[in-house]
Write a protein that holds these residues in place. Structure first.
Motif, PDB file in Angstrom:
ATOM      1  N   TYR A 293      -0.617 -10.634  -4.383  1.00  0.00           N
ATOM      2  CA  TYR A 293      -1.544 -11.121  -3.361  1.00  0.00           C
ATOM      3  C   TYR A 293      -1.412 -10.259  -2.095  1.00  0.00           C
ATOM      4  O   TYR A 293      -1.315 -10.759  -0.985  1.00  0.00           O
ATOM      5  N   GLU A 294      -1.371  -8.941  -2.272  1.00  0.00           N
ATOM      6  CA  GLU A 294      -1.003  -8.071  -1.162  1.00  0.00           C
ATOM      7  C   GLU A 294      -1.987  -8.110   0.004  1.00  0.00           C
ATOM      8  O   GLU A 294      -1.594  -7.873   1.152  1.00  0.00           O
ATOM      9  N   PHE A 295      -3.270  -8.388  -0.260  1.00  0.00           N
ATOM     10  CA  PHE A 295      -4.239  -8.446   0.839  1.00  0.00           C
ATOM     11  C   PHE A 295      -3.926  -9.582   1.813  1.00  0.00           C
ATOM     12  O   PHE A 295      -4.419  -9.583   2.936  1.00  0.00           O
ATOM     13  N   ARG A 296      -3.142 -10.541   1.381  1.00  0.00           N
ATOM     14  CA  ARG A 296      -2.744 -11.618   2.291  1.00  0.00           C
ATOM     15  C   ARG A 296      -1.857 -11.078   3.414  1.00  0.00           C
ATOM     16  O   ARG A 296      -1.858 -11.617   4.527  1.00  0.00           O
ATOM     17  N   TRP A 297      -1.094 -10.022   3.110  1.00  0.00           N
ATOM     18  CA  TRP A 297      -0.109  -9.521   4.073  1.00  0.00           C
ATOM     19  C   TRP A 297      -0.435  -8.145   4.634  1.00  0.00           C
ATOM     20  O   TRP A 297      -0.174  -7.873   5.797  1.00  0.00           O
ATOM     21  N   PHE A 298      -0.982  -7.272   3.799  1.00  0.00           N
ATOM     22  CA  PHE A 298      -1.107  -5.870   4.192  1.00  0.00           C
ATOM     23  C   PHE A 298      -2.563  -5.423   4.314  1.00  0.00           C
ATOM     24  O   PHE A 298      -3.458  -5.951   3.644  1.00  0.00           O
ATOM     25  N   THR A 299      -2.758  -4.403   5.129  1.00  0.00           N
ATOM     26  CA  THR A 299      -4.056  -3.755   5.300  1.00  0.00           C
ATOM     27  C   THR A 299      -4.005  -2.379   4.653  1.00  0.00           C
ATOM     28  O   THR A 299      -3.057  -1.628   4.887  1.00  0.00           O
ATOM     29  N   PRO A 300      -4.991  -2.024   3.833  1.00  0.00           N
ATOM     30  CA  PRO A 300      -4.984  -0.694   3.216  1.00  0.00           C
ATOM     31  C   PRO A 300      -5.232   0.407   4.250  1.00  0.00           C
ATOM     32  O   PRO A 300      -5.971   0.203   5.213  1.00  0.00           O
ATOM     33  N   TRP A 301      -4.583   1.541   4.036  1.00  0.00           N
ATOM     34  CA  TRP A 301      -4.734   2.667   4.959  1.00  0.00           C
ATOM     35  C   TRP A 301      -5.894   3.562   4.517  1.00  0.00           C
ATOM     36  O   TRP A 301      -6.131   3.748   3.323  1.00  0.00           O
ATOM     37  N   GLU A 302      -6.604   4.099   5.488  1.00  0.00           N
ATOM     38  CA  GLU A 302      -7.741   4.978   5.215  1.00  0.00           C
ATOM     39  C   GLU A 302      -7.237   6.380   4.866  1.00  0.00           C
ATOM     40  O   GLU A 302      -6.459   6.967   5.618  1.00  0.00           O
ATOM     41  N   HIS A 303      -7.688   6.913   3.736  1.00  0.00           N
ATOM     42  CA  HIS A 303      -7.189   8.232   3.328  1.00  0.00           C
ATOM     43  C   HIS A 303      -7.637   9.308   4.333  1.00  0.00           C
ATOM     44  O   HIS A 303      -8.724   9.265   4.889  1.00  0.00           O
ATOM     45  N   GLY A 304      -6.728  10.252   4.551  1.00  0.00           N
ATOM     46  CA  GLY A 304      -7.002  11.340   5.482  1.00  0.00           C
ATOM     47  C   GLY A 304      -6.684  11.028   6.933  1.00  0.00           C
ATOM     48  O   GLY A 304      -6.642  11.928   7.776  1.00  0.00           O
ATOM     49  N   LYS A 305      -6.421   9.766   7.239  1.00  0.00           N
ATOM     50  CA  LYS A 305      -6.181   9.356   8.617  1.00  0.00           C
ATOM     51  C   LYS A 305      -4.697   9.459   8.973  1.00  0.00           C
ATOM     52  O   LYS A 305      -3.839   9.047   8.192  1.00  0.00           O
ATOM     53  N   VAL A 306      -4.409  10.012  10.152  1.00  0.00           N
ATOM     54  CA  VAL A 306      -3.043  10.112  10.656  1.00  0.00           C
ATOM     55  C   VAL A 306      -3.039   9.712  12.133  1.00  0.00           C
ATOM     56  O   VAL A 306      -3.899  10.154  12.904  1.00  0.00           O
ATOM     57  N   ILE A 307      -2.091   8.855  12.515  1.00  0.00           N
ATOM     58  CA  ILE A 307      -1.938   8.456  13.915  1.00  0.00           C
ATOM     59  C   ILE A 307      -0.500   8.729  14.349  1.00  0.00           C
ATOM     60  O   ILE A 307       0.338   9.116  13.549  1.00  0.00           O
ATOM     61  N   GLN A 308      -0.227   8.499  15.626  1.00  0.00           N
ATOM     62  CA  GLN A 308       1.134   8.581  16.138  1.00  0.00           C
ATOM     63  C   GLN A 308       1.674   7.170  16.325  1.00  0.00           C
ATOM     64  O   GLN A 308       1.007   6.324  16.932  1.00  0.00           O
ATOM     65  N   PHE A 309       2.866   6.920  15.809  1.00  0.00           N
ATOM     66  CA  PHE A 309       3.489   5.600  15.878  1.00  0.00           C
ATOM     67  C   PHE A 309       4.741   5.676  16.751  1.00  0.00           C
ATOM     68  O   PHE A 309       5.572   6.577  16.579  1.00  0.00           O
ATOM     69  N   ASP A 310       4.863   4.726  17.650  1.00  0.00           N
ATOM     70  CA  ASP A 310       6.004   4.691  18.561  1.00  0.00           C
ATOM     71  C   ASP A 310       7.191   4.042  17.860  1.00  0.00           C
ATOM     72  O   ASP A 310       7.233   2.828  17.674  1.00  0.00           O
ATOM     73  N   PHE A 311       8.171   4.875  17.494  1.00  0.00           N
ATOM     74  CA  PHE A 311       9.388   4.386  16.848  1.00  0.00           C
ATOM     75  C   PHE A 311      10.531   4.479  17.859  1.00  0.00           C
ATOM     76  O   PHE A 311      11.155   5.525  18.012  1.00  0.00           O
ATOM     77  N   PHE A 312      10.749   3.377  18.574  1.00  0.00           N
ATOM     78  CA  PHE A 312      11.802   3.288  19.584  1.00  0.00           C
ATOM     79  C   PHE A 312      11.780   4.494  20.534  1.00  0.00           C
ATOM     80  O   PHE A 312      12.789   5.144  20.785  1.00  0.00           O
ATOM     81  N   GLY A 313      10.556   4.771  21.055  1.00  0.00           N
ATOM     82  CA  GLY A 313      10.397   5.835  22.053  1.00  0.00           C
ATOM     83  C   GLY A 313      10.034   7.187  21.487  1.00  0.00           C
ATOM     84  O   GLY A 313       9.714   8.110  22.250  1.00  0.00           O
ATOM     85  N   GLN A 314      10.075   7.339  20.170  1.00  0.00           N
ATOM     86  CA  GLN A 314       9.697   8.599  19.544  1.00  0.00           C
ATOM     87  C   GLN A 314       8.302   8.484  18.939  1.00  0.00           C
ATOM     88  O   GLN A 314       7.965   7.477  18.313  1.00  0.00           O
ATOM     89  N   GLU A 315       7.477   9.503  19.115  1.00  0.00           N
ATOM     90  CA  GLU A 315       6.152   9.525  18.513  1.00  0.00           C
ATOM     91  C   GLU A 315       6.257  10.149  17.118  1.00  0.00           C
ATOM     92  O   GLU A 315       6.576  11.340  16.975  1.00  0.00           O
ATOM     93  N   ILE A 316       5.989   9.328  16.105  1.00  0.00           N
ATOM     94  CA  ILE A 316       6.139   9.765  14.712  1.00  0.00           C
ATOM     95  C   ILE A 316       4.776   9.693  14.024  1.00  0.00           C
ATOM     96  O   ILE A 316       4.078   8.674  14.123  1.00  0.00           O
ATOM     97  N   PRO A 317       4.370  10.755  13.295  1.00  0.00           N
ATOM     98  CA  PRO A 317       3.088  10.686  12.583  1.00  0.00           C
ATOM     99  C   PRO A 317       3.127   9.636  11.467  1.00  0.00           C
ATOM    100  O   PRO A 317       4.120   9.522  10.746  1.00  0.00           O
ATOM    101  N   LEU A 318       2.048   8.879  11.351  1.00  0.00           N
ATOM    102  CA  LEU A 318       1.940   7.810  10.344  1.00  0.00           C
ATOM    103  C   LEU A 318       0.568   7.892   9.693  1.00  0.00           C
ATOM    104  O   LEU A 318      -0.442   7.981  10.386  1.00  0.00           O
ATOM    105  N   GLY A 319       0.548   7.827   8.382  1.00  0.00           N
ATOM    106  CA  GLY A 319      -0.734   7.799   7.672  1.00  0.00           C
ATOM    107  C   GLY A 319      -0.687   8.518   6.357  1.00  0.00           C
ATOM    108  O   GLY A 319       0.241   8.346   5.558  1.00  0.00           O
TER     109      GLY A 319
END
Length: 615
Positions: free
Chosen positions: A121-147
């Motif tokens: 039942y994964e749609f209850r918890w998770f959102t699918p990621w869009e292919h080709g998309k990359v963002i920057q995620f703040d990991f305890f002050g570090q900008e890390i690419p995610l996607g």
């Protein structure tokens, strides 16, 4: 460079056991380093466990998982580690792989497709990621690419398909990874166990390696993580359509690490041959599931109402196999320590001794019980070393019956009150067996099977009573043949009497010659009807038309049985809602929590069943 020493690690995790989960990962990394590995890949959501369910929806849980990941970073010196983790961004949660290289997080890869069939039942918890998309995620002050990211090490490019991503045909990320010319595709998974499923995975891995011109690596979680779903810990590697590596499944270990050398210059490999046996898969999966349930629930053993029939006898043997296989793999001392149950062997047969300590069986005779089933139960219990008790419930049944007769002002009879008089015997057994389970701080094992769950052939608060129902997802036809296999192949001589008996509830007087198949229909036919009706979700008319061609049986009788199945199925959904938790062991089950939801109240297929009469 064109070589990369790779480790693949399966781990037995538990939701909310943060320190234990992290320790399994750290120990796996240490072993991989000792073996000379430069990169290690863990399964999907290995940081927290796939079975965390609605904990994923909270804000604190994904945040705690990130803190665990931050702790893990310190243990990644001189190695690349890929490990599964949930990541919350605003109000959405993503199922990700975090990639750490030499104590530095270099990226997060997000899963693109959610599993929404069967037990998932994964749609209850998770959102699918869009292919080709990359963002920057703040990991305890570090900008890390995610996607949607690929990586490179030693001149070798690698990417990920996360579990369900690989099962989406032409839409799967593997095609885009091929276009990006990756050399290795990792598939970190939390793929539930089902008998026969390993063959499908092997084919997927082999076909994917040829399709994408890449070495394809599959890594699954291990063990009974959170109660119902079992993971087999499968590790597979294929290249050019050939299987190169496969581990032993369903291990009692906390983790397994398998390694291989990826070499761009190596053009040919010797393929690995694998064997599959459904009977062996069943006993291995159920044994591990029982062991994990026992130790994770911190219980001291099992109590089983042993009737001498097929279902309870199957469960008794599974507990015995749990001990035998666990001690064989882990060693006696490690197995005992891991079980959490105080035990000091006094003889040279610790398997029999330990079974005697943790498994207590009881034969509860009613006026309608036979001496043959008593002998069957006693013989089996003694042969495996289980504790065996027996008593009669006639006084309790008589007391209940007399009270209701006085209240309603008439005597009960088998002609007018058949179901009532059958059920009271099963229900009278429940309170006293629960007492025994409480006294021993043990899990009460319920003996329902899937075929009986289909049609409600079980007494609620009677034989359905229990803490866990190990075989509720397995059909009776399979159970009967498995017992014969176990007697011969596993050498359980105590099953000889069990296998000589006709399955019966023994709730009517002996002169009725009650048997389960007389009450219901042949178990082999229930399997065929449920395969179409429940697994394939066919209508009653479809089921009839297909089985008429497949079975060639009397059409009138086939209609009778199909009507009976659908009528009893609809009428008994409330029972399935109340069954004890069960293990998912086969390709499908009837547990509304994990596989098939059905309305408790319905029109019971009345119009659909009338259609049968027009054919």
């Amino acid at each position: 460079m064109s070589k990369l020493h790779i480790a693949l690690a399966t781990v037995n995790q538990t939701p909310l056991n943060w320190s234990g989960n992290l320790q399994h990962i750290i120990e796996s990394i240490k072993e991989a380093k000792t073996l000379g590995s430069e990169l290690i890949c863990f399964p999907e959501l290995a940081i927290c466990g796939y079975g965390s369910e609605d904990l994923f929806l909270s804000y604190w849980y994904p945040q705690k998982a990130l803190k665990q990941l931050n702790e893990l970073v310190a243990f990644t010196e001189n190695i690349t580690v890929a490990v599964g983790i949930p990541i919350r961004i605003a109000d959405k949660v993503y199922n990700c792989m975090s990639i750490i290289e030499n104590k530095q997080i270099i990226g997060f890869v997000a899963k693109q497709f959610m599993a929404i069939d069967g037990v998932h039942y994964e749609f209850r918890w998770f959102t699918p990621w869009e292919h080709g998309k990359v963002i920057q995620f703040d990991f305890f002050g570090q900008e890390i690419p995610l996607g949607d990211i690929v990586f490179e090490k030693n001149g070798i490019k690698y990417g990920f398909e996360i579990c369900e991503d690989a099962w989406r045909g032409k839409l799967r990320p593997g095609y885009r990874l091929k276009d990006r010319k990756v050399d290795i595709i990792f598939n970190p998974s939390a793929s539930h166990f089902a008998m026969g499923k390993s063959i499908l995975r092997e084919n997927l891995v082999k076909d994917s390696s040829g399709l994408f011109h890449a070495t394809y690596c599959y890594i699954n979680l291990l063990g009974n993580e959170s109660g119902r779903m079992i993971f087999d810990g499968e590790i597979l590697v294929a290249d050019k359509g050939k299987l190169l590596l496969k581990n032993d499944l369903l291990s009692f270990q906390d983790y397994q690490v398998r390694t291989f050398l990826f070499d761009k210059s190596q053009n040919d490999h010797n393929p690995l041959e694998s064997k599959h046996d459904k009977n062996e898969e069943f006993v291995k999966a159920a044994s591990l599931a029982l062991f994990d349930y026992l130790r994770k629930s911190k219980s001291k053993g099992f109590v089983l109402s042993l009737s001498g029939g097929a279902d309870s006898s199957t469960i008794a043997v599974l507990v015995a196999e749990m001990v035998r296989r666990g001690m064989e793999e882990l060693g006696v001392n490690h197995f005992i320590e891991k079980s959490g149950i105080p035990f000091v062997p006094k003889t040279d047969n610790p398997v029999i001794e330990f079974i005697g300590q943790i498994l207590t069986t009881a034969y509860q005779a009613s006026d309608n019980s036979s001496f043959s089933t008593f002998q069957s139960a006693k013989s089996l219990a003694e042969s495996i070393g289980a504790g065996f008790l027996n008593w009669e419930i006639s006084d309790e049944v008589r007391s209940y019956t007399e009270k209701i007769e006085k209240a309603i002002g008439r005597k009960l009879s088998w002609k007018e009150d058949d179901i009532t008089l059958q059920n009271i015997q099963a229900r009278a057994r429940s309170p006293i067996i629960w007492m025994l389970a409480n006294i021993k701080n043990s899990l009460l094992l319920s003996t329902s099977n899937r075929s009986e769950g289909d049609v409600g052939y079980a007494t609620m608060d009677g034989d359905t009573s229990g803490s866990i129902s190990p075989i509720a997802a397995v059909d009776k036809h399979f159970i009967i043949q498995w017992l014969k296999w176990a007697e011969k192949e596993l050498q359980y001589s105590g099953l000889q009497k069990v296998n000589s008996l006709q399955p019966t509830a023994e709730l009517r007087p002996a002169e009725n010659n009650q048997t389960d198949e007389t009450d219901l229909m042949p178990y082999s036919l229930i399997v065929e009807i449920e395969r179409l009706a429940i697994r394939d979700k066919r209508s009653p008319l479809d089921v009839y038309l297909i089985l008429k061609e497949e079975l060639g049986m009397d059409e009138k009788m086939l209609k009778v049985y199909i009507k009976k199945f659908f009528t009893l199925w609809s009428r008994n959904q409330w029972k399935r809602e109340r069954l004890a938790p069960s293990f998912h062991l086969d390709e499908f089950n009837v547990d509304p929590k994990t596989w098939y939801r059905f309305p408790i109240l319905s029109g019971s297929y009345e119009e659909e069943l009338k259609e049968l009469d027009t054919y």
